[in-house]
Design an enzyme around this catalytic site. Sequence first.
Site, PDB file in Angstrom:
ATOM      1  N   ASP A   1       3.622   0.318  12.050  1.00  0.00           N
ATOM      2  CA  ASP A   1       2.142  -0.058  11.649  1.00  0.00           C
ATOM      3  C   ASP A   1       1.901  -1.360  11.858  1.00  0.00           C
ATOM      4  O   ASP A   1       0.664  -1.871  11.641  1.00  0.00           O
ATOM      5  CB  ASP A   1       2.304   0.199  10.023  1.00  0.00           C
ATOM      6  CG  ASP A   1       2.207   1.449   9.472  1.00  0.00           C
ATOM      7  OD1 ASP A   1       2.044   2.544  10.507  1.00  0.00           O
ATOM      8  OD2 ASP A   1       2.355   1.709   8.349  1.00  0.00           O
TER       9      ASP A   1
ATOM     10  N   LYS B   1       1.032  -1.285  -0.050  1.00  0.00           N
ATOM     11  CA  LYS B   1       0.008  -0.041  -0.003  1.00  0.00           C
ATOM     12  C   LYS B   1       1.011   1.244   0.201  1.00  0.00           C
ATOM     13  O   LYS B   1       0.683   2.214  -0.710  1.00  0.00           O
ATOM     14  CB  LYS B   1      -1.005  -0.143   1.248  1.00  0.00           C
ATOM     15  CG  LYS B   1      -1.424   1.342   1.687  1.00  0.00           C
ATOM     16  CD  LYS B   1      -2.171   1.178   2.895  1.00  0.00           C
ATOM     17  CE  LYS B   1      -2.444   2.665   3.530  1.00  0.00           C
ATOM     18  NZ  LYS B   1      -1.305   3.443   3.643  1.00  0.00           N
ATOM     19  N   ASN B   2       1.577   1.229   1.040  1.00  0.00           N
ATOM     20  CA  ASN B   2       2.419   2.719   0.995  1.00  0.00           C
ATOM     21  C   ASN B   2       3.389   2.800  -0.263  1.00  0.00           C
ATOM     22  O   ASN B   2       3.793   4.037  -0.360  1.00  0.00           O
ATOM     23  CB  ASN B   2       3.254   2.520   2.377  1.00  0.00           C
ATOM     24  CG  ASN B   2       2.459   2.758   3.715  1.00  0.00           C
ATOM     25  OD1 ASN B   2       1.224   3.214   3.265  1.00  0.00           O
ATOM     26  ND2 ASN B   2       2.833   2.489   4.632  1.00  0.00           N
TER      27      ASN B   2
ATOM     28  N   CYS C   1      -4.838  13.067  11.762  1.00  0.00           N
ATOM     29  CA  CYS C   1      -5.421  11.566  11.614  1.00  0.00           C
ATOM     30  C   CYS C   1      -5.308  11.131  13.088  1.00  0.00           C
ATOM     31  O   CYS C   1      -5.223  11.776  13.991  1.00  0.00           O
ATOM     32  CB  CYS C   1      -4.422  10.737  10.831  1.00  0.00           C
ATOM     33  SG  CYS C   1      -3.131  10.109  11.905  1.00  0.00           S
TER      34      CYS C   1
ATOM     35  N   ARG D   1      -3.605  11.172   3.217  1.00  0.00           N
ATOM     36  CA  ARG D   1      -2.336  11.911   3.586  1.00  0.00           C
ATOM     37  C   ARG D   1      -1.434  11.839   2.222  1.00  0.00           C
ATOM     38  O   ARG D   1      -0.869  12.539   1.911  1.00  0.00           O
ATOM     39  CB  ARG D   1      -1.391  11.615   4.664  1.00  0.00           C
ATOM     40  CG  ARG D   1      -2.088  11.983   5.792  1.00  0.00           C
ATOM     41  CD  ARG D   1      -1.320  11.578   7.107  1.00  0.00           C
ATOM     42  NE  ARG D   1      -0.013  12.099   7.141  1.00  0.00           N
ATOM     43  CZ  ARG D   1       0.260  13.280   7.147  1.00  0.00           C
ATOM     44  NH1 ARG D   1      -0.291  14.254   7.552  1.00  0.00           N
ATOM     45  NH2 ARG D   1       1.649  13.468   7.116  1.00  0.00           N
TER      46      ARG D   1
ATOM     47  N   ARG E   1      -0.028  15.127  12.443  1.00  0.00           N
ATOM     48  CA  ARG E   1       1.180  14.563  11.388  1.00  0.00           C
ATOM     49  C   ARG E   1       1.663  15.868  10.487  1.00  0.00           C
ATOM     50  O   ARG E   1       1.191  15.902   9.389  1.00  0.00           O
ATOM     51  CB  ARG E   1       0.564  13.520  10.527  1.00  0.00           C
ATOM     52  CG  ARG E   1       0.737  12.517  11.671  1.00  0.00           C
ATOM     53  CD  ARG E   1      -0.168  11.205  10.830  1.00  0.00           C
ATOM     54  NE  ARG E   1       0.782  10.449   9.867  1.00  0.00           N
ATOM     55  CZ  ARG E   1       0.370   9.315   9.196  1.00  0.00           C
ATOM     56  NH1 ARG E   1      -1.040   8.720   9.279  1.00  0.00           N
ATOM     57  NH2 ARG E   1       0.959   8.670   8.443  1.00  0.00           N
ATOM     58  N   PRO E   2       2.448  16.572  11.079  1.00  0.00           N
ATOM     59  CA  PRO E   2       2.997  17.805  10.297  1.00  0.00           C
ATOM     60  C   PRO E   2       3.626  17.505   8.831  1.00  0.00           C
ATOM     61  O   PRO E   2       4.028  16.517   8.548  1.00  0.00           O
ATOM     62  CB  PRO E   2       3.884  18.542  11.335  1.00  0.00           C
ATOM     63  CG  PRO E   2       4.351  17.338  12.115  1.00  0.00           C
ATOM     64  CD  PRO E   2       3.373  16.364  12.041  1.00  0.00           C
TER      65      PRO E   2
ATOM     66  N   ARG F   1      -9.254   0.453   3.734  1.00  0.00           N
ATOM     67  CA  ARG F   1      -8.116   1.323   3.039  1.00  0.00           C
ATOM     68  C   ARG F   1      -6.807   0.597   2.758  1.00  0.00           C
ATOM     69  O   ARG F   1      -6.217   1.060   1.896  1.00  0.00           O
ATOM     70  CB  ARG F   1      -7.971   2.356   3.845  1.00  0.00           C
ATOM     71  CG  ARG F   1      -9.135   3.205   3.843  1.00  0.00           C
ATOM     72  CD  ARG F   1      -8.744   4.604   4.688  1.00  0.00           C
ATOM     73  NE  ARG F   1      -7.653   5.232   4.092  1.00  0.00           N
ATOM     74  CZ  ARG F   1      -7.343   6.549   4.496  1.00  0.00           C
ATOM     75  NH1 ARG F   1      -7.588   6.997   5.603  1.00  0.00           N
ATOM     76  NH2 ARG F   1      -6.111   7.053   3.898  1.00  0.00           N
TER      77      ARG F   1
HETATM   78  C1  UD1 Z   1       4.236   6.733   6.463  1.00  0.00           C
HETATM   79  C2  UD1 Z   1       3.381   5.643   6.098  1.00  0.00           C
HETATM   80  C3  UD1 Z   1       2.668   5.150   7.425  1.00  0.00           C
HETATM   81  C4  UD1 Z   1       3.731   4.806   8.492  1.00  0.00           C
HETATM   82  C5  UD1 Z   1       4.695   5.992   8.679  1.00  0.00           C
HETATM   83  C6  UD1 Z   1       6.153   5.580   9.544  1.00  0.00           C
HETATM   84  C7  UD1 Z   1       2.666   6.166   4.195  1.00  0.00           C
HETATM   85  C8  UD1 Z   1       1.651   6.519   2.942  1.00  0.00           C
HETATM   86  N1  UD1 Z   1       2.491   6.193   5.421  1.00  0.00           N
HETATM   87  O1  UD1 Z   1       3.523   7.815   7.092  1.00  0.00           O
HETATM   88  O2  UD1 Z   1       1.820   3.985   7.236  1.00  0.00           O
HETATM   89  O3  UD1 Z   1       3.033   4.638   9.808  1.00  0.00           O
HETATM   90  O4  UD1 Z   1       5.384   6.231   7.532  1.00  0.00           O
HETATM   91  O5  UD1 Z   1       6.636   4.434   9.188  1.00  0.00           O
HETATM   92  O6  UD1 Z   1       3.677   5.764   3.584  1.00  0.00           O
HETATM   93  N2  UD1 Z   1       7.115  14.141  10.875  1.00  0.00           N
HETATM   94  C9  UD1 Z   1       7.515  15.472  11.079  1.00  0.00           C
HETATM   95  N3  UD1 Z   1       7.391  16.509  10.195  1.00  0.00           N
HETATM   96  C10 UD1 Z   1       7.231  16.199   8.789  1.00  0.00           C
HETATM   97  C11 UD1 Z   1       6.998  14.822   8.667  1.00  0.00           C
HETATM   98  C12 UD1 Z   1       6.714  14.032   9.443  1.00  0.00           C
HETATM   99  O7  UD1 Z   1       7.462  16.007  12.310  1.00  0.00           O
HETATM  100  O8  UD1 Z   1       7.270  17.074   7.881  1.00  0.00           O
HETATM  101  C13 UD1 Z   1       7.008  13.428  11.937  1.00  0.00           C
HETATM  102  C14 UD1 Z   1       5.654  12.794  12.072  1.00  0.00           C
HETATM  103  O9  UD1 Z   1       4.831  13.406  12.934  1.00  0.00           O
HETATM  104  C15 UD1 Z   1       6.075  11.483  12.933  1.00  0.00           C
HETATM  105  C16 UD1 Z   1       7.523  11.040  12.154  1.00  0.00           C
HETATM  106  O10 UD1 Z   1       8.114  12.187  11.349  1.00  0.00           O
HETATM  107  O11 UD1 Z   1       5.882  11.312  14.073  1.00  0.00           O
HETATM  108  C17 UD1 Z   1       7.292   9.916  11.107  1.00  0.00           C
HETATM  109  O12 UD1 Z   1       6.295  10.190  10.124  1.00  0.00           O
HETATM  110  P1  UD1 Z   1       6.547   9.714   8.520  1.00  0.00           P
HETATM  111  O13 UD1 Z   1       7.500   9.060   8.328  1.00  0.00           O
HETATM  112  O14 UD1 Z   1       6.507  11.146   7.746  1.00  0.00           O
HETATM  113  O15 UD1 Z   1       5.115   9.039   8.312  1.00  0.00           O
HETATM  114  P2  UD1 Z   1       4.273   9.141   7.050  1.00  0.00           P
HETATM  115  O16 UD1 Z   1       5.158   9.404   5.892  1.00  0.00           O
HETATM  116  O17 UD1 Z   1       3.206  10.132   7.207  1.00  0.00           O
END
Ligand code: UD1
Length: 463
Positions: free
Chosen positions: A308, A25-26, A120, A96, A125-126, A401
């Site tokens: 996850d 999925k991801n 979410c 997202r 999730r910034p 999903r």
């Molecule tokens: C992706 C996955 C999700 C998985 C996560 C962690 C997808 C579509 N989703 O989510 O299933 O749980 O990786 O493996 O691939 N953060 C910041 N600033 C940013 C971006 C992220 O502070 O600009 C923080 C987030 O709040 C979180 C951490 O970084 O605490 C990890 O987030 P991130 O790796 O970005 O997760 P996603 O890409 O949203």
Amino acid sequence: MYVLDRIIINGQQRLNGSVFVNGAKNAAVAIIPAALSARGICVIENLPCIEDVNILANAIRSCGIKAEFRDPHTLIIDSRNLTDYKLTFDLARNMRASYYLLGAFLGRFKKAIVPLPGGCNFGIRPVNLHIKGFEKLGATIEQEHGMIYAYADRLVGDHIFLDVASVGATINIMLAAVHAEGVTTIENAAKEPHVVDTANFLNILGAKIKGAGTDNIKITGVQELSGGTYTIIPDQIEAGTYMIAAAITGGDVTVKNIIPRHLDSLSAKLREMGCRIEEGGDYVRVVGASELNSVNVKTMVYPGFPTDLQPQMTALLSTANGTSVVTETVFDNRFQYVTEIIRLGCRVNTQTAQIGIVEGPSKITGAEVSATDLRAGAALVVAGLAAEGETVISNVKYIDRGYEDIENKLRGLGANIKRVNEQGEIVNRAPARDRIFDDTETLGHSIDEVAATLEAPNVVISA
Ligand code: UD1
């Protein structure tokens, strides 16, 4: 989407046999937007037949893209004539991954307008790191009325350090940087398998990305990407969910069509708990134990234990002897689901937003529960498989999903599981592509016409 469907499980059936894992999925939700970076035709194979892919396919079509499923798992995207760099598709706001269109559009058009992703169920999730990365490449980013506006006269490669090894930021910056002048380096990059898969896909299209899978990715910009064919990797989290389902039922399950290395952190924990794990080239066999040991689990970025799989693992730990400590380090509020698994008799005490103390063994018993997010839903299914009596799970839309055909796959392993609609009638929902496209605009050409254009000399097709 069938919002009012419920999944009903009569638990305590030992799972036995083989289950086939679908595409990741991801990776899918990154690679579909990535295809819009290319001025060509992309054939994306091994897509999971799940709602997130359906929503995203409709979202890109709303940008004027020709996209059609050749079969439930293969999407052909023709973005040669794409001129729109704005996503307004309503459903995309709740998803997202639609933010990957920001990187794809910004790279290709030097401008992009995309909805700001909402929060979410497991915390804020910034996207600050995505934005900082784009700015480093020379883009100006503004946010207004829930939209992100990005524009640049030119994008120029730079050195980008990520404070957090964010999957989303790594992929999004990569998408923009493939079209930047010169070299971009992303330091402290995420190493998750779907980051590597997205980089491999972009390289097939003509990008020059090195180091994906390490914490330092180097991208040398190119003028243009062309089309290509790509097969998505198997879903690490779907595979892990079935491995945990095998363990919680004391079963003997071979999880097929996977990359076992992606599951190393889970396999290690299951072994520590007392399960037998056998690995082959593309499968893992999990043989459960009559008694399981408690273990501590800490979620980490890849190759650590994936966040996850944390909810499903917490359900499993509830059946182990003794106390397990589960520490969540990736997201702020991932224990939201705990109130629901407690209804099934799991004893989980969330001392802080990051730490859950799991007491076992718990007597798990069926109850009416509701999925609060995708993996929370998976944890309820896993717990329901071990529960005495009937577990009724609502809000199945979350599970849909990310899991293709979960009830049929589990039934194939011997689970007593069914899906019912609002009226309580048993229904079978998968595979479900055609219903998604019944009510949408037609492409204006047949899939055979698209396939014929794949032979055109200017289209690069790689096996
Ligand atoms: C992706 C996955 C999700 C998985 C996560 C962690 C997808 C579509 N989703 O989510 O299933 O749980 O990786 O493996 O691939 N953060 C910041 N600033 C940013 C971006 C992220 O502070 O600009 C923080 C987030 O709040 C979180 C951490 O970084 O605490 C990890 O987030 P991130 O790796 O970005 O997760 P996603 O890409 O949203």
